[in-house]
Design an enzyme around this catalytic site. Structure first.
Site, PDB file in Angstrom:
ATOM      1  N   SER A   1      21.663  31.337  17.294  1.00 36.88           N
ATOM      2  CA  SER A   1      20.384  30.622  17.375  1.00 36.88           C
ATOM      3  C   SER A   1      19.998  29.962  16.057  1.00 36.88           C
ATOM      4  CB  SER A   1      19.306  31.625  17.782  1.00 36.88           C
ATOM      5  OG  SER A   1      18.027  31.089  17.553  1.00 36.88           O
TER       6      SER A   1
ATOM      7  N   GLU B   1      17.208  30.067  14.963  1.00 37.00           N
ATOM      8  CA  GLU B   1      16.275  30.992  14.304  1.00 37.00           C
ATOM      9  C   GLU B   1      16.932  31.680  13.107  1.00 37.00           C
ATOM     10  OE1 GLU B   1      12.839  32.165  14.809  1.00 37.00           O
ATOM     11  OE2 GLU B   1      12.934  30.117  15.536  1.00 37.00           O
TER      12      GLU B   1
ATOM     13  N   TYR C   1      14.308  39.419  15.791  1.00 38.30           N
ATOM     14  CA  TYR C   1      15.194  38.659  16.696  1.00 38.30           C
ATOM     15  C   TYR C   1      16.265  37.924  15.892  1.00 38.30           C
ATOM     16  CZ  TYR C   1      16.723  34.744  19.612  1.00 38.30           C
ATOM     17  OH  TYR C   1      17.489  33.808  20.280  1.00 38.30           O
TER      18      TYR C   1
HETATM   19  P1  NAP Z   1      15.956  33.883  28.608  1.00 34.91           P
HETATM   20  O1  NAP Z   1      15.509  32.865  29.595  1.00 34.91           O
HETATM   21  O2  NAP Z   1      14.971  34.758  27.942  1.00 34.91           O
HETATM   22  O3  NAP Z   1      17.051  34.794  29.348  1.00 34.91           O
HETATM   23  C1  NAP Z   1      17.516  35.985  28.767  1.00 34.91           C
HETATM   24  C2  NAP Z   1      18.449  36.669  29.742  1.00 34.91           C
HETATM   25  O4  NAP Z   1      18.933  37.880  29.132  1.00 34.91           O
HETATM   26  C3  NAP Z   1      17.798  37.074  31.064  1.00 34.91           C
HETATM   27  O5  NAP Z   1      18.724  36.886  32.095  1.00 34.91           O
HETATM   28  C4  NAP Z   1      17.536  38.557  30.862  1.00 34.91           C
HETATM   29  O6  NAP Z   1      17.485  39.283  32.067  1.00 34.91           O
HETATM   30  C5  NAP Z   1      18.789  38.924  30.078  1.00 34.91           C
HETATM   31  N1  NAP Z   1      18.681  40.212  29.382  1.00 34.91           N
HETATM   32  C6  NAP Z   1      17.670  40.656  28.614  1.00 34.91           C
HETATM   33  N2  NAP Z   1      17.927  41.894  28.165  1.00 34.91           N
HETATM   34  C7  NAP Z   1      19.139  42.247  28.656  1.00 34.91           C
HETATM   35  C8  NAP Z   1      19.937  43.399  28.578  1.00 34.91           C
HETATM   36  N3  NAP Z   1      19.548  44.493  27.894  1.00 34.91           N
HETATM   37  N4  NAP Z   1      21.132  43.409  29.219  1.00 34.91           N
HETATM   38  C9  NAP Z   1      21.530  42.347  29.930  1.00 34.91           C
HETATM   39  N5  NAP Z   1      20.810  41.213  30.056  1.00 34.91           N
HETATM   40  C10 NAP Z   1      19.631  41.156  29.425  1.00 34.91           C
HETATM   41  O7  NAP Z   1      16.798  33.180  27.438  1.00 34.91           O
HETATM   42  P2  NAP Z   1      17.484  31.717  27.392  1.00 34.91           P
HETATM   43  O8  NAP Z   1      16.481  30.760  26.873  1.00 34.91           O
HETATM   44  O9  NAP Z   1      18.190  31.465  28.666  1.00 34.91           O
HETATM   45  O10 NAP Z   1      18.534  31.935  26.214  1.00 34.91           O
HETATM   46  C11 NAP Z   1      19.854  32.392  26.489  1.00 34.91           C
HETATM   47  C12 NAP Z   1      20.444  32.983  25.220  1.00 34.91           C
HETATM   48  O11 NAP Z   1      20.466  31.988  24.206  1.00 34.91           O
HETATM   49  C13 NAP Z   1      19.665  34.144  24.620  1.00 34.91           C
HETATM   50  O12 NAP Z   1      20.609  34.995  23.998  1.00 34.91           O
HETATM   51  C14 NAP Z   1      18.792  33.504  23.554  1.00 34.91           C
HETATM   52  O13 NAP Z   1      18.473  34.445  22.570  1.00 34.91           O
HETATM   53  C15 NAP Z   1      19.736  32.427  23.057  1.00 34.91           C
HETATM   54  N6  NAP Z   1      19.118  31.210  22.519  1.00 34.91           N
HETATM   55  C16 NAP Z   1      18.173  30.535  23.234  1.00 34.91           C
HETATM   56  C17 NAP Z   1      17.678  29.345  22.740  1.00 34.91           C
HETATM   57  C18 NAP Z   1      16.669  28.543  23.507  1.00 34.91           C
HETATM   58  O14 NAP Z   1      16.040  27.659  22.900  1.00 34.91           O
HETATM   59  N7  NAP Z   1      16.510  28.762  24.810  1.00 34.91           N
HETATM   60  C19 NAP Z   1      18.169  28.829  21.511  1.00 34.91           C
HETATM   61  C20 NAP Z   1      19.152  29.545  20.835  1.00 34.91           C
HETATM   62  C21 NAP Z   1      19.635  30.737  21.348  1.00 34.91           C
HETATM   63  P3  NAP Z   1      16.078  39.474  32.908  1.00 34.91           P
HETATM   64  O15 NAP Z   1      15.939  38.221  33.726  1.00 34.91           O
HETATM   65  O16 NAP Z   1      16.348  40.687  33.691  1.00 34.91           O
HETATM   66  O17 NAP Z   1      14.991  39.626  31.873  1.00 34.91           O
HETATM   67  O1  F7E Z   2       7.835  29.013  19.567  1.00 32.78           O
HETATM   68  C1  F7E Z   2       4.700  28.155  17.886  1.00 32.78           C
HETATM   69  C2  F7E Z   2       5.465  29.367  17.375  1.00 32.78           C
HETATM   70  O2  F7E Z   2       8.229  30.840  21.226  1.00 32.78           O
HETATM   71  C3  F7E Z   2       8.009  27.740  18.982  1.00 32.78           C
HETATM   72  C4  F7E Z   2      13.585  31.098  21.612  1.00 32.78           C
HETATM   73  O3  F7E Z   2      14.252  30.527  22.714  1.00 32.78           O
HETATM   74  O4  F7E Z   2      13.959  29.164  20.269  1.00 32.78           O
HETATM   75  C5  F7E Z   2      12.960  30.006  20.783  1.00 32.78           C
HETATM   76  O5  F7E Z   2      12.206  30.596  19.732  1.00 32.78           O
HETATM   77  C6  F7E Z   2       6.935  27.527  17.921  1.00 32.78           C
HETATM   78  C7  F7E Z   2       6.782  28.701  16.962  1.00 32.78           C
HETATM   79  O6  F7E Z   2      10.157  29.407  20.421  1.00 32.78           O
HETATM   80  C8  F7E Z   2       2.396  29.388  20.404  1.00 32.78           C
HETATM   81  O7  F7E Z   2       4.769  30.004  16.317  1.00 32.78           O
HETATM   82  C9  F7E Z   2       2.301  28.091  18.667  1.00 32.78           C
HETATM   83  O8  F7E Z   2       6.671  28.202  15.651  1.00 32.78           O
HETATM   84  O9  F7E Z   2       8.521  28.431  21.943  1.00 32.78           O
HETATM   85  P1  F7E Z   2       8.642  29.457  20.891  1.00 32.78           P
HETATM   86  P2  F7E Z   2      10.897  29.925  19.111  1.00 32.78           P
HETATM   87  O10 F7E Z   2      10.151  30.990  18.426  1.00 32.78           O
HETATM   88  O11 F7E Z   2      11.257  28.724  18.304  1.00 32.78           O
HETATM   89  C10 F7E Z   2      14.923  29.803  19.418  1.00 32.78           C
HETATM   90  C11 F7E Z   2      15.938  28.774  18.979  1.00 32.78           C
HETATM   91  C12 F7E Z   2      15.508  31.006  20.027  1.00 32.78           C
HETATM   92  O12 F7E Z   2      16.657  31.358  19.769  1.00 32.78           O
HETATM   93  C13 F7E Z   2      14.591  31.895  20.786  1.00 32.78           C
HETATM   94  O13 F7E Z   2      15.318  32.735  21.675  1.00 32.78           O
HETATM   95  O14 F7E Z   2       5.668  27.403  18.585  1.00 32.78           O
HETATM   96  N1  F7E Z   2       3.589  28.502  18.792  1.00 32.78           N
HETATM   97  N2  F7E Z   2       1.556  28.629  19.627  1.00 32.78           N
HETATM   98  C14 F7E Z   2       3.682  29.295  19.865  1.00 32.78           C
HETATM   99  N3  F7E Z   2       4.728  29.932  20.424  1.00 32.78           N
HETATM  100  C15 F7E Z   2       4.506  30.665  21.545  1.00 32.78           C
HETATM  101  N4  F7E Z   2       5.539  31.294  22.150  1.00 32.78           N
HETATM  102  N5  F7E Z   2       3.247  30.798  22.086  1.00 32.78           N
HETATM  103  C16 F7E Z   2       2.156  30.173  21.559  1.00 32.78           C
HETATM  104  O15 F7E Z   2       1.046  30.299  22.059  1.00 32.78           O
END
Ligand code: NAP
Ligand code: F7E
Length: 352
Positions: A137, A139, A161
């Site tokens: 990520s 992050e 995270y």
């Molecule tokens: P998401 O919608 O939160 O999906 C997470 C998935 O992981 C869900 O299917 C969840 O199952 C499963 N999970 C959680 N805990 C688990 C466990 N203990 N064992 C097995 N499965 C588990 O996340 P996403 O946005 O699709 O992201 C996919 C991956 O990419 C994650 O690893 C995330 O950290 C990473 N990532 C996301 C982003 C982004 O912007 N979306 C960017 C960079 C990296 P349930 O449905 O049962 O909760």
């Molecule tokens: O926050 C700000 C918050 O929770 C984005 C995950 O998929 O992307 C995701 O992480 C920004 C942050 O995503 C609210 O403070 C303001 O600066 O949508 P977010 P994230 O933290 O960037 C990365 C790449 C991952 O890997 C992660 O799994 O938005 N913000 N107000 C808020 N964020 C949330 N959630 N809620 C608010 O009310």
């Protein structure tokens, strides 16, 4: 005839898992998904994949397991014998990781090494090779030390995270270098879609836009509006994951759009798309601030473009419009239900 490939996806019920499963099915894969037991149904994002003319698509098979349960991982590998594994399962919410640091590190950090160990053992006793994708990520860049961020930019994680993801990133590199595993890290910047979880800021905003437009809600409470993110479309990003595993050599890649926008700009774009003024509806609530913030993310996807031939197809405005349109329709359906006397779930205020 070439044998169809099979893949195992952890996190198949999540946003990315659902797009990836869809994509792999179009590539004629057999897709195995690891799902957690839940007290309520949690397959909403993939249910439509069963609804083809055959009623149940036998190329999509779900298995109960958990990244925190090593025996389930080993058993699923034995049963499914996949050619490729996509490790997308995670506690993926940054804010929640401050509330649940141990659980997050266990699942997002140790969960990866549990799976890698199962792969290593599987390879040694079956002599079969598995290609492994790890969901790294942006992050991990956290308090960024250079902009734009690329594969060589040092990490400076700012949350439990992100720390767990840094561990998983390096253990994946380590298994590649120590045991010759075909293991790649995709360093994906934020990617969104109409299937994005409703507690992430983009979807929280577009859900609010739809509900405010239809008179179901008046306000949305948010935290830091100045944070900047490089937001792309999840449907594009899962294709990059697949491309990584089609390369002869495993490697690590940044996947991003190369453009960054603030939460405030996202707000403006989303509310304007619905003919609303965001200042009339947004309130700042300190509860949504994080103990440590990631101020600016901007990725350089040059390596993915050159080596994988990958390009994002959806830009910022198009992404916002796609999400707003979806959530306007969803709110319209909710409005019909409310008008018919149904109560909408309040989610007990857990909208992090
Ligand atoms: P998401 O919608 O939160 O999906 C997470 C998935 O992981 C869900 O299917 C969840 O199952 C499963 N999970 C959680 N805990 C688990 C466990 N203990 N064992 C097995 N499965 C588990 O996340 P996403 O946005 O699709 O992201 C996919 C991956 O990419 C994650 O690893 C995330 O950290 C990473 N990532 C996301 C982003 C982004 O912007 N979306 C960017 C960079 C990296 P349930 O449905 O049962 O909760
Ligand atoms: O926050 C700000 C918050 O929770 C984005 C995950 O998929 O992307 C995701 O992480 C920004 C942050 O995503 C609210 O403070 C303001 O600066 O949508 P977010 P994230 O933290 O960037 C990365 C790449 C991952 O890997 C992660 O799994 O938005 N913000 N107000 C808020 N964020 C949330 N959630 N809620 C608010 O009310």
């Amino acid at each position: 005839m070439v044998k169809a490939k099979s893949a195992l996806i952890t996190g198949i019920t999540g946003q990315d898992g659902s797009y990836l499963a869809e994509f792999l099915l179009t590539k004629n894969y057999t897709v195995h998904g690891l799902i957690r037991r839940s007290s309520s149904f949690n397959t909403e994002r993939i249910d439509h994949l069963y609804q083809d003319p055959h009623a149940h698509d036998p190329r999509l098979i779900l298995h109960y397991g958990d990244l925190n349960d090593p025996s389930s991982l080993r058993r699923i590998l034995d049963q499914t014998q996949p050619d490729e594994i996509y490790n997308l399962g995670a506690q993926s919410h940054v804010r929640v990781s401050f509330d649940m640091p141990l659980y997050t590190c266990d699942t997002d950090g140790l969960g990866t090494v549990r799976l890698l160990e199962a792969v290593r053992d599987f390879e040694s006793y079956t002599r079969r090779r598995i290609r492994f994708y790890q969901a790294s990520s942006s992050e991990m860049y956290g308090k960024v030390v250079e902009t734009p961020q690329k594969e060589t930019t040092p990490f400076y994680p700012r949350s439990p995270y992100a720390c767990a993801k840094v561990f998983s990133h390096w253990i994946t590199v380590n298994y590649r270098e120590s045991y010759g595993l075909h293991a790649s890290n995709g360093i994906l910047f934020n990617h969104e879609s109409p299937r994005r979880g409703e507690t992430f800021v983009t979807r929280k905003i577009t859900r609010a836009v739809g509900r405010i437009h239809h008179g179901l809600q008046k306000k949305v409470f948010l935290g830091n509006l100045e944070a900047k993110r490089d937001w792309g479309f999840a449907g594009d990003y899962v294709q990059a994951m697949w491309l990584m595993l089609q390369q002869d050599e495993a490697d690590d890649y940044v996947v991003a759009t190369g453009k960054t926008y603030s939460v405030r700009q996202f707000l403006e774009e989303a509310f304007t798309a619905a003919g609303l003024n965001w200042q009339d509806h947004v309130e700042i609530d300190p509860r949504y601030f994080r103990p440590a913030e990631v101020d600016l993310l901007l990725g350089d996807p040059a390596k993915a473009r050159e080596k994988l031939g990958w390009e994002p197809t959806v830009g910022f405005k198009e992404l916002v419009r796609m999400m707003v349109e979806h959530d306007m329709e969803l709110a319209a359906r909710e409005k019909t239900l409310v008008d018919a006397g149904h109560q909408m779930p309040a989610n007990c205020g857990h909208d992090q």
